[in-house]
Write an enzyme that holds these catalytic residues in place. Structure first.
Site, PDB file in Angstrom:
ATOM      1  N   ARG A 163      -9.615  -1.089 -11.876  1.00  0.00           N
ATOM      2  CA  ARG A 163      -9.230  -0.363 -10.656  1.00  0.00           C
ATOM      3  C   ARG A 163     -10.044  -0.777  -9.431  1.00  0.00           C
ATOM      4  NH1 ARG A 163      -6.226  -0.472 -13.643  1.00  0.00           N
ATOM      5  NH2 ARG A 163      -5.261   1.142 -14.916  1.00  0.00           N
ATOM      6  N   SER A 208      -4.293   9.120 -11.491  1.00  0.00           N
ATOM      7  CA  SER A 208      -5.562   9.451 -12.157  1.00  0.00           C
ATOM      8  C   SER A 208      -6.604   9.816 -11.092  1.00  0.00           C
ATOM      9  CB  SER A 208      -6.075   8.267 -12.962  1.00  0.00           C
ATOM     10  OG  SER A 208      -5.197   8.027 -14.025  1.00  0.00           O
ATOM     11  N   GLU A 211     -11.376   7.966  -8.685  1.00  0.00           N
ATOM     12  CA  GLU A 211     -10.507   6.796  -8.501  1.00  0.00           C
ATOM     13  C   GLU A 211      -9.749   6.967  -7.181  1.00  0.00           C
ATOM     14  OE1 GLU A 211      -8.152   5.411 -11.859  1.00  0.00           O
ATOM     15  OE2 GLU A 211      -6.506   4.878 -10.514  1.00  0.00           O
TER      16      GLU A 211
HETATM   17  C1  LIG Z   1       2.328   9.621 -10.289  1.00  0.00           C
HETATM   18  C2  LIG Z   1       1.306   8.515 -10.116  1.00  0.00           C
HETATM   19  C3  LIG Z   1       1.067   7.630 -11.158  1.00  0.00           C
HETATM   20  C4  LIG Z   1       0.123   6.608 -11.030  1.00  0.00           C
HETATM   21  N1  LIG Z   1      -0.066   5.746 -12.070  1.00  0.00           N
HETATM   22  C5  LIG Z   1      -0.927   4.715 -11.932  1.00  0.00           C
HETATM   23  C6  LIG Z   1      -1.114   3.764 -13.009  1.00  0.00           C
HETATM   24  O1  LIG Z   1      -0.517   3.842 -14.071  1.00  0.00           O
HETATM   25  N2  LIG Z   1      -1.982   2.759 -12.821  1.00  0.00           N
HETATM   26  C7  LIG Z   1      -2.673   2.610 -11.662  1.00  0.00           C
HETATM   27  O2  LIG Z   1      -3.454   1.652 -11.545  1.00  0.00           O
HETATM   28  N3  LIG Z   1      -2.511   3.484 -10.635  1.00  0.00           N
HETATM   29  C8  LIG Z   1      -1.667   4.522 -10.738  1.00  0.00           C
HETATM   30  N4  LIG Z   1      -1.509   5.411  -9.706  1.00  0.00           N
HETATM   31  C9  LIG Z   1      -2.314   5.257  -8.483  1.00  0.00           C
HETATM   32  C10 LIG Z   1      -1.661   4.391  -7.396  1.00  0.00           C
HETATM   33  O3  LIG Z   1      -0.259   4.409  -7.526  1.00  0.00           O
HETATM   34  C11 LIG Z   1      -2.156   2.950  -7.431  1.00  0.00           C
HETATM   35  O4  LIG Z   1      -3.548   2.861  -7.237  1.00  0.00           O
HETATM   36  C12 LIG Z   1      -1.469   2.101  -6.360  1.00  0.00           C
HETATM   37  O5  LIG Z   1      -1.745   0.743  -6.613  1.00  0.00           O
HETATM   38  C13 LIG Z   1      -1.895   2.466  -4.947  1.00  0.00           C
HETATM   39  O6  LIG Z   1      -1.026   1.781  -4.067  1.00  0.00           O
HETATM   40  P1  LIG Z   1      -0.665   2.389  -2.631  1.00  0.00           P
HETATM   41  O7  LIG Z   1       0.178   1.398  -1.937  1.00  0.00           O
HETATM   42  O8  LIG Z   1      -0.105   3.748  -2.775  1.00  0.00           O
HETATM   43  O9  LIG Z   1      -2.103   2.416  -1.964  1.00  0.00           O
HETATM   44  P2  LIG Z   1      -2.777   3.621  -1.177  1.00  0.00           P
HETATM   45  O10 LIG Z   1      -2.887   4.775  -2.097  1.00  0.00           O
HETATM   46  O11 LIG Z   1      -2.119   3.838   0.117  1.00  0.00           O
HETATM   47  O12 LIG Z   1      -4.228   2.983  -0.936  1.00  0.00           O
HETATM   48  C14 LIG Z   1      -5.097   2.744  -2.015  1.00  0.00           C
HETATM   49  C15 LIG Z   1      -6.185   1.768  -1.561  1.00  0.00           C
HETATM   50  O13 LIG Z   1      -5.602   0.495  -1.367  1.00  0.00           O
HETATM   51  C16 LIG Z   1      -5.872   0.021  -0.046  1.00  0.00           C
HETATM   52  N5  LIG Z   1      -4.713  -0.737   0.416  1.00  0.00           N
HETATM   53  C17 LIG Z   1      -3.402  -0.393   0.329  1.00  0.00           C
HETATM   54  N6  LIG Z   1      -2.635  -1.365   0.851  1.00  0.00           N
HETATM   55  C18 LIG Z   1      -3.484  -2.334   1.287  1.00  0.00           C
HETATM   56  C19 LIG Z   1      -3.301  -3.580   1.953  1.00  0.00           C
HETATM   57  N7  LIG Z   1      -2.079  -4.043   2.280  1.00  0.00           N
HETATM   58  N8  LIG Z   1      -4.400  -4.292   2.287  1.00  0.00           N
HETATM   59  C20 LIG Z   1      -5.639  -3.844   1.985  1.00  0.00           C
HETATM   60  N9  LIG Z   1      -5.878  -2.682   1.356  1.00  0.00           N
HETATM   61  C21 LIG Z   1      -4.813  -1.940   1.021  1.00  0.00           C
HETATM   62  C22 LIG Z   1      -6.090   1.281   0.774  1.00  0.00           C
HETATM   63  O14 LIG Z   1      -6.847   0.997   1.935  1.00  0.00           O
HETATM   64  C23 LIG Z   1      -6.822   2.156  -0.234  1.00  0.00           C
HETATM   65  O15 LIG Z   1      -8.181   1.795  -0.260  1.00  0.00           O
HETATM   66  C24 LIG Z   1      -0.587   6.451  -9.810  1.00  0.00           C
HETATM   67  C25 LIG Z   1      -0.334   7.336  -8.748  1.00  0.00           C
HETATM   68  C26 LIG Z   1       0.599   8.353  -8.901  1.00  0.00           C
HETATM   69  C27 LIG Z   1       0.861   9.261  -7.728  1.00  0.00           C
END
Ligand SMILES: Cc1cc2nc3c(=O)[nH]c(=O)nc-3n(C[C@H](O)[C@H](O)[C@H](O)COP(=O)(O)OP(=O)(O)OC[C@H]3O[C@@H](n4cnc5c(N)ncnc54)[C@H](O)[C@@H]3O)c2cc1C
Length: 308
Positions: free
Chosen positions: A181, A230, A300
């Site tokens: 992560r 998580s 996380e």
């Molecule tokens: C129902 C649910 C289930 C989930 N299951 C999982 C799972 O199975 N496995 C898992 O790993 N995660 C899971 N997650 C967490 C999440 O979906 C992941 O971490 C996902 O990759 C975050 O992506 P996001 O675009 O929503 O990023 P955000 O939540 O918007 O941001 C997360 C981080 O990434 C950075 N970021 C985002 N985009 C960029 C970019 N273009 N450039 C630089 N930095 C950036 C942000 O600044 C921040 O630090 C889950 C979440 C939910 C709500």
């Protein structure tokens, strides 16, 4: 008055922000842009038109400007006082998906699920696991997202980033030190594109994997809830959910914030929760787990902004 974050508190944002082709909006509530549906406003929300517009912004922004890149908001908790500075949100100009040789080249705003479905429709295997992760590709690379024994680092070929001075670079996975992560990215950079290794696959097999992952997810997690996934990372040699369960925190509530009964490492906004309630609940869980196990749970979920 809208001001530049931190040092230049008396400057008006409109006077100092670069004249971009993309859109600025002021005071937009971030609760509408995150899965938790909580959080105060961004002083400025910037939606770049395309990569060169983003480069222009980063090159010409005030040097002490605070900014944060928000993906799909599925791993972020925005505090109730909102974010002092500029929240950057990538949109349509960053969502192209193309196939180049054995790589899927994807704009950072594309949703993980869209990428998995695109690959399936083109008979390409390797990224099926992305179908159940509700974020964007930028977030998936930044968090080294993963599930069902796959992680982004297993399939990533390269990423393109724009650094904090507006320069475009191509980086390879070994330069990102990707681990559980976590990716180590240059501070202030924005991921704009990523390429994934795919192989030609059998359509039935790919579809089967996708259906299986979706079903597993549905059975074990509150997929339709207002959550951030998580809440805590798994500590070494332990599972966060087991520690939370043992500490008696399954179903624990503060106001409208609740540790899910279905998956107790998921925190839920059951309706009308504040970010403060969610964060206090998370901290209480950490304390209780520490008491019974001596283990420090690490968030996380990324927490940004200030308390109300
Ligand atoms: C129902 C649910 C289930 C989930 N299951 C999982 C799972 O199975 N496995 C898992 O790993 N995660 C899971 N997650 C967490 C999440 O979906 C992941 O971490 C996902 O990759 C975050 O992506 P996001 O675009 O929503 O990023 P955000 O939540 O918007 O941001 C997360 C981080 O990434 C950075 N970021 C985002 N985009 C960029 C970019 N273009 N450039 C630089 N930095 C950036 C942000 O600044 C921040 O630090 C889950 C979440 C939910 C709500």
């Amino acid at each position: 008055m809208v001001t530049v974050a931190k040092k230049n508190v008396d400057l008006n944002f409109q006077d100092v922000l670069p004249a971009v082709r993309g859109r600025y909006s002021f005071g937009t509530l971030l609760s509408g842009l995150t899965w938790f549906q909580v959080g105060g406003p961004a002083e400025v929300l910037y939606k770049p038109e395309d990569v060169s517009d983003l480069q222009y912004f980063l090159k010409n922004k005030p040097s002490d400007l605070s900014y944060f890149l928000l993906g799909a908001g599925s791993n972020v908790l925005v505090r109730d006082g909102g974010y002092d500075g500029v929240v950057i949100k990538l949109g349509r100009g960053f969502s192209e998906i193309t196939v180049q040789d054995n790589e899927l080249v994807v704009g950072a705003a594309s949703l993980d699920r869209t990428v998995a479905m695109f690959a399936m429709q083109h008979g390409m295997s390797g990224v099926e696991f992305l179908v159940t992760i509700p974020g964007s590709i930028g977030g998936a690379v930044a968090m080294n997202a993963g599930c069902y024994e796959f992680e982004v680092k297993d399939v990533l070929s390269w990423v393109e980033i724009v650094d904090d001075q507006g320069m475009l670079h191509k980086l390879f996975p070994h330069e990102l030190n990707m681990s559980y992560r976590k990716s180590v990215l240059p501070i202030g950079c924005v991921i704009v594109r990523a390429a994934f290794k795919v192989t030609e696959g059998d359509a039935v097999g790919i579809q089967h994997n996708i259906q299986r992952y979706l079903q597993l997810r549905e059975e074990s997690q509150p997929t339709k809830g207002r959550t951030g996934g998580s809440t805590f990372k798994n500590p070494d040699h332990a599972k966060a959910w087991e520690l939370i369960d043992k500490a008696g925190c399954r179903g624990m509530e503060i106001g409208a914030a609740k540790m899910s009964d279905k998956h107790c490492n998921f925190m839920l906004n059951t309706g009308g929760a504040t970010a403060d309630e969610l964060e206090r609940l998370g901290e209480l869980v950490r304390q209780k787990v520490k008491k019974i196990s001596e283990k420090e749970l690490e968030w996380e979920i990324i927490r940004i902004g200030r308390a109300a």
